[in-house]
Design a protein around this motif. Structure first.
Motif, short mmCIF file in Angstrom:
data_model
loop_
_atom_site.label_atom_id
_atom_site.label_comp_id
_atom_site.label_asym_id
_atom_site.label_seq_id
_atom_site.Cartn_x
_atom_site.Cartn_y
_atom_site.Cartn_z
N THR B 254 40.12 34.63 28.76
CA THR B 254 40.41 35.58 29.83
C THR B 254 39.68 35.18 31.12
OG1 THR B 254 40.73 37.34 28.23
CG2 THR B 254 40.32 38.01 30.50
N GLU B 258 41.26 34.41 34.73
CA GLU B 258 40.82 35.10 35.95
C GLU B 258 40.39 34.12 37.03
OE1 GLU B 258 39.34 39.39 34.16
OE2 GLU B 258 38.04 37.65 33.95
N MET B 263 39.88 35.05 40.77
CA MET B 263 39.12 36.29 40.64
C MET B 263 37.76 36.00 40.02
SD MET B 263 41.99 38.92 39.19
CE MET B 263 42.96 37.66 38.37
N SER B 266 35.85 39.71 34.97
CA SER B 266 35.46 41.10 34.77
C SER B 266 34.86 41.27 33.38
CB SER B 266 36.67 42.01 34.93
OG SER B 266 37.72 41.56 34.11
N SER B 269 38.14 45.30 29.81
CA SER B 269 39.58 45.11 29.87
C SER B 269 40.12 45.80 31.12
CB SER B 269 40.24 45.68 28.62
OG SER B 269 40.11 47.07 28.62
N TYR B 270 41.31 45.37 31.54
CA TYR B 270 41.90 45.84 32.79
C TYR B 270 41.91 47.36 32.92
CZ TYR B 270 45.54 46.69 36.30
OH TYR B 270 46.24 47.15 37.39
N LYS B 272 40.23 49.57 31.56
CA LYS B 272 38.90 50.21 31.55
C LYS B 272 38.05 49.80 32.74
CE LYS B 272 38.80 51.51 26.82
NZ LYS B 272 38.56 51.12 25.45
N THR B 273 38.61 49.01 33.66
CA THR B 273 37.86 48.60 34.84
C THR B 273 38.29 49.48 36.01
OG1 THR B 273 37.95 46.35 33.95
CG2 THR B 273 37.20 46.59 36.22
N LEU B 278 37.56 46.35 40.21
CA LEU B 278 38.64 45.37 40.33
C LEU B 278 38.67 44.76 41.73
CD1 LEU B 278 41.63 47.10 38.46
CD2 LEU B 278 40.47 45.01 37.74
N ARG B 282 38.11 40.87 43.20
CA ARG B 282 39.22 40.14 43.80
C ARG B 282 38.98 39.74 45.26
NH1 ARG B 282 44.57 43.32 41.53
NH2 ARG B 282 43.93 43.39 39.34
#
Lengths: 449, 449
Positions: B254, B258, B263, B266, B269-270, B272-273, B278, B282
């Motif tokens: 992952t 990213e 990026m 992180s 997981s998406y 939970k961010t 985020l 970015r």
């Protein structure tokens, strides 16, 4: 291994010095031996392989590249073929058979026992991407009324050629899967206890028809060592072991990387793929994307007037389209990865929409401010031009991120591959949209039409 | 699990109906229970957790999110804390301790036995990305002069809380690692045989200082269930188990995805961010790439004259830069993935150079032909313009692929992260180069200056 030992090995192969050769081989890992043979020329590879002690030759064989396996099968005697095909685990045997030319397949199967031949023929029927195609048949099956002691005797008697003893499968007389019991559980329980009382009946299992992706996700979620595969009648037909999943999972990830970089997936590793093969995988998407970016170009030709009046407009195009593309592929990459890991489901699309919208406003604002300051310094008099660029950037980032977030989910809904929707396609879409936005704003704010 | 059972479970939690609650729970997998709790609100999650039977609560706890673990630790008694910290495997305990605030850490360690506390403190010293930071201490250690029978007795006596019994480690009195013996080997051998005679002395092992990437590559290469970790004096200090590697390996992949999509990696997981988190991951790269694409833009401003004379030139810019970017990131992606899998080494750079050069000529030619035909149809009179575009495309593809292939290897040589060199950076570099090439050819062929 050390270069020195490697050279010595080759020397012993060439001088046919089996004794010294095996002295070194006995201290090596079978996978390292296979890696070594894979790097040799075909001819010497065969000699090398035939000098290996019988006890390890089949294990080494199962780790060889298919090219090396083919050439070895061609070169060895029927008796040696029989030894290999009988001792290979079913999954490895099936992989081999699938790659061999028809006449060689016949020779191999002719030299297999009836039982082996039947199992291989049975396993060959499962479709390529299914759980059935990666399972093997060497597992321990127990009965629920056996005691722990009886189970141990059974395992000792029949365990020799099993791929794993660590998970045993409890079945009834019709091979219905009733439960699983780990060797760890067996060993921690008393000799007299009944399997029925210690087996785990919450069985995690897959069907022969389930996809490889499903298998990988189940392995990863439950951290399994083995996974039983059943047919439609819940009869146990095979198991999948964690070590076989490693390669399958790596291939899946590599495929995702390739798709997201606009390539057709390759079968081999980079260095083993020919220039022609690599080109064949790369040209189709390059072509599609080139043609679609021509369409983007034709959007530009509509605004020729605008930039012949104000050529400065052109110099902001790379910044706008690149930033839009980057912003969009950030989003699509995270969503595609989330889908692949099973973390993001179709029903999450509203959450994704809100998240990406929020993120895009923050990102668009931050980028806009920096851009604004920089442009005000460089072009202090041209407030409307600056406003045009900054506003276009802001809107582009929002649209790029929202589309980047939703496109992969949309693809999944349409049963298309989300990975295809990644960077390349999103870039093309965002390119076109950002140019339309840019010139729309420019025409209106700067009154160029 | 079925939605129905899920709602019933929640009902039993709210009505504190332990009996019915446990009836359902006993038929569930511990990881599924953890996933369920992770999705609950904090308050009800704590109640849910405390209703679990003791036998499984620690296992469920080890699979919970850190937020849920924190809130549970806060809510339970010292006695319950003691139960958890004593029964957690060291690697899970260390992960927990690292995330807790200092005062809670004190409370947890105060409620641990001296032995547990000492091990945890010892393990906390290993740097974050090292093999030491993911190992655990619950393994079976044997002596080489034990018999198979004695080994079984030892395993039965001390095996209860070990993470795995499947690999046993043979050490001398100073904990020097002498060999490994699998439970499978033990079970297939006679009671009277000596461990010394059946242990495998070709030990695959890592040092506490080795990186996680090294650990993952070794696990994948040798398809291991466990991997022993030794200190500088070759003393066994812990083991890493395959199930713990699954998450670490997924995180690594992952992270690569990213980084390749520009990026910062992180932690969660998406879904939970948070939006803020985020955005924070970015913006940095978007900013860097926006600024560098401004530089690309300023290349364009040098040629304002050219495209005010021939505005048509502008419409081919997206096609050239996009195709260059795509061609380059195809190459860089394959090389980065090959490096991550350990298939491509620094010394392979010449092979890569030749491959990419060959592939780029074939790709560039194919794209060039299609482009030529299309342009000759659309702009039949303007042969020199067509030649300019086609020639620029051809050169751009070659340069993009060669740079895309070599950049990741160059990054690795400079001890930088190859993944950073992927799509975003290559796009920017290729953008600039393709524009320079394009206008250079245009100025000369079309004599615009």
């Amino acid at each position: 291994m050390k270069k020195n030992a490697y050279l010595k090995l080759l020397e012993y192969v060439k001088s046919n010095n089996i004794k010294e050769f095996r002295n070194i081989i006995f201290n090596m890992n079978e996978i390292d031996i296979a890696i070594l043979i894979n790097d040799l020329d075909l001819e010497i590879a065969v000699v090398f392989f035939r000098m290996l002690p019988k006890e390890i030759s089949v294990n080494v064989f199962s780790h060889l590249d298919i090219e090396k396996q083919k050439i070895i099968i061609d070169a060895i005697s029927n008796k040696e073929i029989n030894n290999i095909i009988e001792k290979l685990y079913t999954d490895d045997a099936v992989d081999l058979i699938e790659e061999l030319p028809a006449n060689v397949v016949k020779r191999v199967l002719d030299n297999a026992s009836n039982e082996t031949r039947n199992i291989i023929n049975e396993y060959l029927k499962y479709p390529e991407n299914s759980a059935g195609s990666i399972m093997t048949s060497e597992y321990i099956g127990l009965k629920k009324d056996m005691t722990v002691k009886e189970s141990f005797s059974y395992i000792r008697k029949y365990g020799e050629n099993k791929e794993t003893l660590y998970m045993c499968y409890v079945m009834d007389n019709t091979r219905n899967l009733l439960g699983v019991v780990s060797l760890q559980t067996l060993i921690m329980n008393d000799d007299k206890i009944n399997i029925n009382d210690i087996m785990d009946t919450n069985i995690i299992q897959v069907n022969t028809e389930d996809s490889k992706e499903t298998v990988i996700n189940i392995f990863n979620k439950y951290k399994l060592l083995t996974l039983p595969v059943v047919d439609k009648e819940n009869r146990l037909v095979g198991i999948i072991t964690a070590d076989d999943i490693v390669d399958v999972a790596e291939e899946e990830v590599t495929e995702d990387f390739e798709k997201m970089a606009a390539m057709l997936p390759s079968e081999n590793s980079y260095l083993k793929t020919s220039i022609f093969e690599l080109s064949k995988n790369r040209i189709p998407w390059l072509m599609v994307l080139m043609i679609s970016s021509m369409l983007t170009g034709s959007i530009l030709s509509k605004y020729e007037e605008a930039f012949s009046v104000l050529p400065l407009l052109v110099t902001f195009i790379p910044m706008l389209t690149d930033t839009g593309g980057n912003a969009g592929s950030q989003s699509s990459t995270m969503i595609i990865r989330g889908i692949a890991l099973g973390e993001i489901k179709n029903s999450d699309w509203i959450k994704v929409l809100f998240k990406e919208f929020g993120v895009s406003i923050i990102c668009g604002f931050a980028l806009g401010v920096v851009n604004f300051l920089r442009l005000m310094l460089q072009y202090p008099g041209q407030k409307l031009l600056v406003l045009t660029v900054v506003l276009s950037l802001f809107v582009t980032v929002i649209i790029a991120k929202v589309i980047g977030g939703l496109l992969p989910i949309g693809a999944k809904l349409l049963k298309l591959d989300p990975a295809i929707m990644a960077a390349p396609l999103i870039t093309t879409i965002v390119d076109a949209l950002s140019l339309i936005i840019y010139f729309y704003i420019a025409m209106n704010l700067l009154q160029l039409s």
